[in-house]
Scaffold this active site. Sequence first.
Site: not given
Length: 279
Positions: A21, A53-54, A84, A163, A195-197
């Site tokens: 990721d 990376y977004g 990711c 985060e 998205c991972t988050h």
Amino acid sequence: MQTKEGSKIDSNSNIKIGIFDSGVGGFTVVKELLSILPRIPLVYFGDTARTPYGPKSPTILKQYALEDARFLVERGANVIVIACHSAASCATEELRTRLNVPIFEVVTPSVEKACKLTRKGRIGIIGTRATVTSNVYPRLIPQTLSGAKVFQQPCPLLVPLVEEGWLKARETRIIVKKYLRPLKDKQIDTLVLGCTHYPLLKPVIQEKAGKRIKIVDPSREVAEKVAAFLIENDVESQKEASADHEFFVSDLTSHTPEIVRRFLGRKVELVKAVPKSLD
Ligand code: DGL
């Protein structure tokens, strides 16, 4: 055995799953993999030195993704999971061309799930700018469900909010509501957390989307795909009694372990390591 992920796997080899990721978000995928496959060894790489990376271009994402995946292969990974979404959207084909290991990614399993869940064929996607700009979902969804309509919304503010741990903050709720408004106006009935988050924000997203909108969590979907693949290839039966997992990050600050703990629900040992650059 030839796999639809485009490579071969030897059912006699010891499986080690490599997950990468842009940073810590991929721990949402690690969490699901550990819950489904607790005894298969995992090696994780989070590119914390180069995150996010977004906002990056497809060219740079292809380079970073290849470096990240090669790092994992050098550490013995023989199955790769692109956790990711930004990297998966832009670099999956590149990795499948360049690496001779099965490549799983978070986009396709959630496309399949969304197409199964939708009743009206109106599917919303939220993700980073790289993911939305790639147009991977508007390309793939109508191939799976003819006539389906896809509506996308980039949500760049959500990654830093997660985060910071502002999962239920008033500000987060306001921002989520604002991002979802255009999708609700399009009368979507299914929403992909691209998205991972975003799985950490699922309660707030569900609340603001409304009960009638079904939510797809790609971290769960990709973990189930990997598990099914291992069973199909008869390697699941070779799992060890217990497995060693390794977690690498390209930058390690005093705060990184705490963010990882929030994603994974427990502490793990993080080791700093930097992939070889292709520059
Ligand atoms: N991991 C990224 C993704 O899923 C989000 C964070 C970033 O922008 O690097 O797209």
